[in-house]
Design a protein around this motif. Structure first.
Motif, PDB file in Angstrom:
ATOM      1  N   GLY A  26       0.820  -1.212   0.000  1.00  0.00           N
ATOM      2  CA  GLY A  26       0.000   0.000   0.000  1.00  0.00           C
ATOM      3  C   GLY A  26       0.851   1.259   0.000  1.00  0.00           C
ATOM      4  N   GLU A  27       1.945   1.246   0.751  1.00  0.00           N
ATOM      5  CA  GLU A  27       2.839   2.408   0.785  1.00  0.00           C
ATOM      6  C   GLU A  27       3.503   2.623  -0.581  1.00  0.00           C
ATOM      7  N   ILE A  28       3.901   1.526  -1.232  1.00  0.00           N
ATOM      8  CA  ILE A  28       4.516   1.636  -2.559  1.00  0.00           C
ATOM      9  C   ILE A  28       3.544   2.283  -3.541  1.00  0.00           C
ATOM     10  N   ASN A  29       2.292   1.834  -3.509  1.00  0.00           N
ATOM     11  CA  ASN A  29       1.279   2.434  -4.386  1.00  0.00           C
ATOM     12  C   ASN A  29       1.098   3.915  -4.099  1.00  0.00           C
ATOM     13  N   GLY A  30       1.093   4.256  -2.813  1.00  0.00           N
ATOM     14  CA  GLY A  30       0.917   5.657  -2.427  1.00  0.00           C
ATOM     15  C   GLY A  30       2.047   6.537  -2.929  1.00  0.00           C
ATOM     16  N   PHE A  31       3.280   6.094  -2.748  1.00  0.00           N
ATOM     17  CA  PHE A  31       4.436   6.884  -3.213  1.00  0.00           C
ATOM     18  C   PHE A  31       4.455   6.981  -4.736  1.00  0.00           C
ATOM     19  N   ALA A  45       7.905  20.551  -8.581  1.00  0.00           N
ATOM     20  CA  ALA A  45       7.438  19.174  -8.743  1.00  0.00           C
ATOM     21  C   ALA A  45       8.600  18.204  -8.921  1.00  0.00           C
ATOM     22  N   LEU A  46       9.732  18.687  -9.449  1.00  0.00           N
ATOM     23  CA  LEU A  46      10.907  17.818  -9.611  1.00  0.00           C
ATOM     24  C   LEU A  46      11.411  17.332  -8.258  1.00  0.00           C
ATOM     25  N   ASP A  47      11.463  18.230  -7.275  1.00  0.00           N
ATOM     26  CA  ASP A  47      11.910  17.858  -5.924  1.00  0.00           C
ATOM     27  C   ASP A  47      10.902  16.923  -5.259  1.00  0.00           C
ATOM     28  N   MET A  64      10.256   9.288  -4.768  1.00  0.00           N
ATOM     29  CA  MET A  64      10.973   8.169  -5.369  1.00  0.00           C
ATOM     30  C   MET A  64      11.933   7.548  -4.356  1.00  0.00           C
ATOM     31  N   ILE A  65      12.593   8.381  -3.554  1.00  0.00           N
ATOM     32  CA  ILE A  65      13.487   7.872  -2.502  1.00  0.00           C
ATOM     33  C   ILE A  65      12.687   7.050  -1.490  1.00  0.00           C
ATOM     34  N   SER A  66      11.537   7.561  -1.081  1.00  0.00           N
ATOM     35  CA  SER A  66      10.686   6.851  -0.117  1.00  0.00           C
ATOM     36  C   SER A  66      10.189   5.535  -0.702  1.00  0.00           C
ATOM     37  N   LEU A  67       9.830   5.550  -1.972  1.00  0.00           N
ATOM     38  CA  LEU A  67       9.343   4.339  -2.629  1.00  0.00           C
ATOM     39  C   LEU A  67      10.419   3.260  -2.648  1.00  0.00           C
ATOM     40  N   VAL A 126      10.124   0.562 -11.349  1.00  0.00           N
ATOM     41  CA  VAL A 126      10.413   1.848 -10.688  1.00  0.00           C
ATOM     42  C   VAL A 126      11.612   2.527 -11.335  1.00  0.00           C
ATOM     43  N   GLU A 127      12.672   1.772 -11.562  1.00  0.00           N
ATOM     44  CA  GLU A 127      13.878   2.357 -12.149  1.00  0.00           C
ATOM     45  C   GLU A 127      13.634   2.816 -13.590  1.00  0.00           C
ATOM     46  N   ALA A 128      12.837   2.035 -14.344  1.00  0.00           N
ATOM     47  CA  ALA A 128      12.509   2.433 -15.717  1.00  0.00           C
ATOM     48  C   ALA A 128      11.663   3.701 -15.710  1.00  0.00           C
TER      49      ALA A 128
END
Length: 295
Positions: free
Chosen positions: A55-60, A79-81, A87-90, A120-122
């Motif tokens: 659920g957290e992954i989906n949220g991030f 928005a870039l920041d 992305m770091i949290s994910l 995620v990386e792509a």
């Protein structure tokens, strides 16, 4: 008497062995029970944690998507920041999923976590590429390659001069209209029309040379204009300037169209990567639920 004592010893020895065996069995049972309980606890907590982490992954991921749209659609630099932070949290959350998969030695969870990381990386790589290319393309008619197209079109207009033939002015306007239709709609049809407009204008300049007639004066009709009063407004040097301005315009427009094609393809990959993250996260929850069923 000695035989009775011997029998007693044998009986005591037998009872002792039985007691030892019973104690050993009880110890093994207790140990096995503790191991089983610990294993069950690992599976239960593994299922609960994996569901929560999914659920957290989906949220991030959704917050990254929101930041992406705010940058690409609204040109919000902050928005870039926001994207980078989410992305770091994910990725941090995904690392926890990977650790649980290794602890449980569950190949399906490990595979799902690896698939999510690949997506995620792509997605991150594609967004970074697009976010670099959009400013280069230009956010509006005054920036990037769009702005350069406008500047070069103005140079063509200046080279034509205020006394250019009406047909040339119409051809230039038609070319610019096709260009703006392309920028607005992104349709390949308008790319072809823009190139056709360039060729038509260039052909007209080379064929006519602007040496036969110029625009009539204010309040003067073509019928009232004597051919002897018509000046050759554009010299050979003027025509060369127009050709060079059109050439520069074509070069920039070529670059703009090429950039758009790359942006379109990278955006397609970005959308596919985001969709993969969502799908694999759902499959991760399915894999986590299997842990509970296996109990």
């Amino acid at each position: 008497m000695s035989r009775i004592l011997t029998m007693h010893k044998r009986l005591f020895l037998g009872f002792g062995i039985i007691l030892l065996l019973t104690a050993g069995v009880l110890c093994l049972y207790h140990l096995g029970f503790r191991v089983a309980v610990h294993g069950f606890e690992k599976l239960i907590f593994g299922e609960m944690n994996l569901t929560r982490l999914a659920g957290e992954i989906n949220g991030f991921a959704l917050q990254c998507r929101d930041a992406e749209e705010n940058f690409l659609v609204r040109n919000e630099k902050k928005a870039l920041d926001i994207f980078a932070g989410n992305m770091i949290s994910l990725k941090g959350t995904l690392s926890k999923v990977e650790n649980i998969g290794r602890e449980l030695e569950n190949e399906e969870i490990i595979a799902r976590a690896a698939a999510i990381r690949e997506g995620v990386e792509a997605y991150e790589t594609a967004f970074q590429d697009v976010s670099t290319r959009w400013p280069r393309r230009g956010w509006n008619y005054s920036s990037g390659l769009q702005g350069q197209c406008r500047e070069n079109a103005s140079k063509v207009e200046e080279a034509l001069g205020s006394s250019a033939q009406a047909e040339a002015a119409v051809l230039l306007l038609r070319m610019r209209t096709s260009e703006k239709d392309y920028l607005l709609r992104g349709d390949e049809e308008y790319v072809e029309k823009t190139y056709a407009g360039m060729d038509e204008l260039l052909g007209f300049i080379r064929d006519q040379g602007f040496g036969e007639a110029s625009m009539p004066g204010m309040g003067q009709s073509l019928a009232e204009t004597n051919t002897t009063d018509i000046a050759q407004d554009l010299s050979e040097a003027d025509i060369t300037d127009i050709e060079e301005a059109l050439g520069a315009y074509r070069t920039v427009f070529d670059a703009l169209v090429a950039e758009d094609k790359i942006i379109k393809e990278v955006t397609r990959k970005m959308r596919a990567a985001f969709a993969k993250v969502g799908l694999e996260t759902t499959l991760l929850v399915v894999a986590a639920n299997k842990l509970g069923i296996s109990l």
